[in-house]
Design a protein around this motif. Structure first.
Motif, PDB file in Angstrom:
ATOM      1  N   ARG A 153      22.300  22.729 -24.803  1.00 39.61           N
ATOM      2  CA  ARG A 153      21.152  22.056 -25.419  1.00 39.61           C
ATOM      3  C   ARG A 153      20.060  21.786 -24.393  1.00 39.61           C
ATOM      4  N   ASP A 154      20.451  21.283 -23.209  1.00 41.42           N
ATOM      5  CA  ASP A 154      19.473  21.025 -22.156  1.00 41.42           C
ATOM      6  C   ASP A 154      18.829  22.325 -21.676  1.00 41.42           C
ATOM      7  N   ILE A 158      14.823  23.191 -21.725  1.00 37.68           N
ATOM      8  CA  ILE A 158      14.080  23.571 -20.519  1.00 37.68           C
ATOM      9  C   ILE A 158      13.444  24.944 -20.690  1.00 37.68           C
ATOM     10  N   GLU A 159      14.152  25.850 -21.361  1.00 38.61           N
ATOM     11  CA  GLU A 159      13.655  27.213 -21.512  1.00 38.61           C
ATOM     12  C   GLU A 159      12.370  27.259 -22.328  1.00 38.61           C
ATOM     13  N   ASP A 164       5.684  28.355 -19.412  1.00 35.08           N
ATOM     14  CA  ASP A 164       4.327  27.816 -19.394  1.00 35.08           C
ATOM     15  C   ASP A 164       4.090  26.908 -18.196  1.00 35.08           C
ATOM     16  N   SER A 165       5.058  26.821 -17.318  1.00 36.16           N
ATOM     17  CA  SER A 165       4.958  25.892 -16.191  1.00 36.16           C
ATOM     18  C   SER A 165       5.178  26.629 -14.883  1.00 36.16           C
ATOM     19  N   LEU A 166       4.387  26.241 -13.901  1.00 37.84           N
ATOM     20  CA  LEU A 166       4.574  26.781 -12.552  1.00 37.84           C
ATOM     21  C   LEU A 166       5.093  25.721 -11.597  1.00 37.84           C
ATOM     22  N   TYR A 242      12.404  33.837 -14.602  1.00 33.93           N
ATOM     23  CA  TYR A 242      11.442  32.804 -14.200  1.00 33.93           C
ATOM     24  C   TYR A 242      10.802  33.161 -12.859  1.00 33.93           C
ATOM     25  N   ALA A 243      11.613  33.627 -11.930  1.00 36.05           N
ATOM     26  CA  ALA A 243      11.083  34.030 -10.622  1.00 36.05           C
ATOM     27  C   ALA A 243      10.099  35.194 -10.772  1.00 36.05           C
ATOM     28  N   SER A 244      10.407  36.136 -11.684  1.00 33.29           N
ATOM     29  CA  SER A 244       9.504  37.265 -11.903  1.00 33.29           C
ATOM     30  C   SER A 244       8.188  36.807 -12.517  1.00 33.29           C
TER      31      SER A 244
END
Length: 312
Positions: A153-154, A158-159, A164-166, A242-244
């Motif tokens: 769930r967490d 977060i996903e 949309d966040s850096l 996310y890293a990409s």
């Protein structure tokens, strides 16, 4: 802390001292409490102290008429977690089966045992030692599954805001969830081996109903192992993605800044020509709006060409 419980009239009831068919629950016991229980039940002191080592691995031992089972149980890490995300770890819990009582020893007050003391588990009889032990194991397996669902769930929450966040906050939270899954995977595999040894019937005498309880616990443990593996793979893939994304966004920003720098260079060149203190023979008189107009036209043309080249 030491607590004494016994099933009376179908309910788990607190009793003042050790008695036949009771359950002794030790939570981060002091030396005096260990001495008190050891002298009252003549239990091996090494058995009780085994669970007080946070690095103790899951196993089962037999010493004359005393049986020691150590299983890992999940707890919330009070030193971790941020942004509403819980970080989990595991602690060893010892279950000691004596001829007259069952002893549990743990460094933390777990929800597994607390749910039993609060009569949230049906048909618990402390005098039926084998069944009682298997009910604890079943609750441990169920707790792993519940906590894995909380992790999932967490992770989903977060996903949703990840791409949309850096910022580093989401990445730190994912690392915490990954750490929880590593602890769970290692503990679940150790619990599986321990339960399989007990299921062979060489440690505890198994009755048919008791065997069903242990088999149910083993099924849930294996299900939890599979879930932990799946979540770990998904989490690893998400962190790579996310890293990409972060790297790609950085490349886009650097490209835009480079293009803007090139465009802003053109007005400087134009103003530089008209600002030279020599006779250059350039068209138009040195009037402020003429070089400005030329600079605007040059910037516009450069912007249009870069758009055509798909550089912006």
């Amino acid at each position: 802390m030491v607590e004494y419980y016994k099933t009376i009239d179908g309910r788990i009831t607190s009793v003042p001292a050790v008695c036949e068919g009771c359950w002794v629950n030790l939570i981060h016991p002091t030396s005096e409490e260990l001495r008190q229980v050891t002298s009252a039940l003549h239990v091996e002191e090494d058995f009780i102290r085994a669970a007080l080592d946070p690095e103790e691995s899951s196993r089962v031992e037999l010493e004359e008429d005393q049986i020691l089972m150590i299983v890992d149980t999940p707890v919330v890490d009070s030193n971790g977690g941020s942004g509403g995300t819980q970080i989990f770890t595991t602690v060893p819990m010892a279950i000691i089966v004596m001829p007259s009582a069952v002893i549990t020893v743990c460094l933390a007050d777990t929800t597994v045992l607390r749910s039993i003391t609060e009569n949230n588990v049906k048909d618990v009889h402390t005098a039926l030692k084998t069944r009682f032990v298997f009910q604890i194991l079943l609750r441990v397996a169920g707790r792993f599954l519940k906590d894995l669902r909380l992790i999932e769930r967490d992770f989903t929450r977060i996903e949703r805001r990840l791409y949309d966040s850096l910022k580093n906050e989401e990445l730190i939270q994912l690392l915490g969830l990954s750490k929880s899954l590593v602890y769970f995977s290692a503990s679940l595999k150790g619990n599986e081996v321990t339960m399989e040894k007990v299921l062979r019937g060489r440690i505890l005498k198994l009755y048919e109903d008791d065997r069903d309880l242990l088999e149910d616990a083993l099924i849930e443990i294996r299900q939890a192992i599979e879930m932990a593996g799946i979540y770990s793979n998904i989490l690893s893939g998400t962190m790579d993605a996310y890293a990409s994304v972060v790297s790609n966004n950085l490349n886009i920003i650097m490209k835009v800044l480079t293009v803007l720098t090139i465009i802003m260079t053109i007005p400087n060149i134009v103003f530089g020509f008209y600002g030279m203190n020599i006779q250059t023979g350039l068209p138009f008189d040195f009037i402020w709006f003429m070089p400005t107009l030329l600079a605007v036209l040059a910037c516009g043309g450069a912007w249009y060409l870069l758009k055509l080249k798909n550089l912006l």
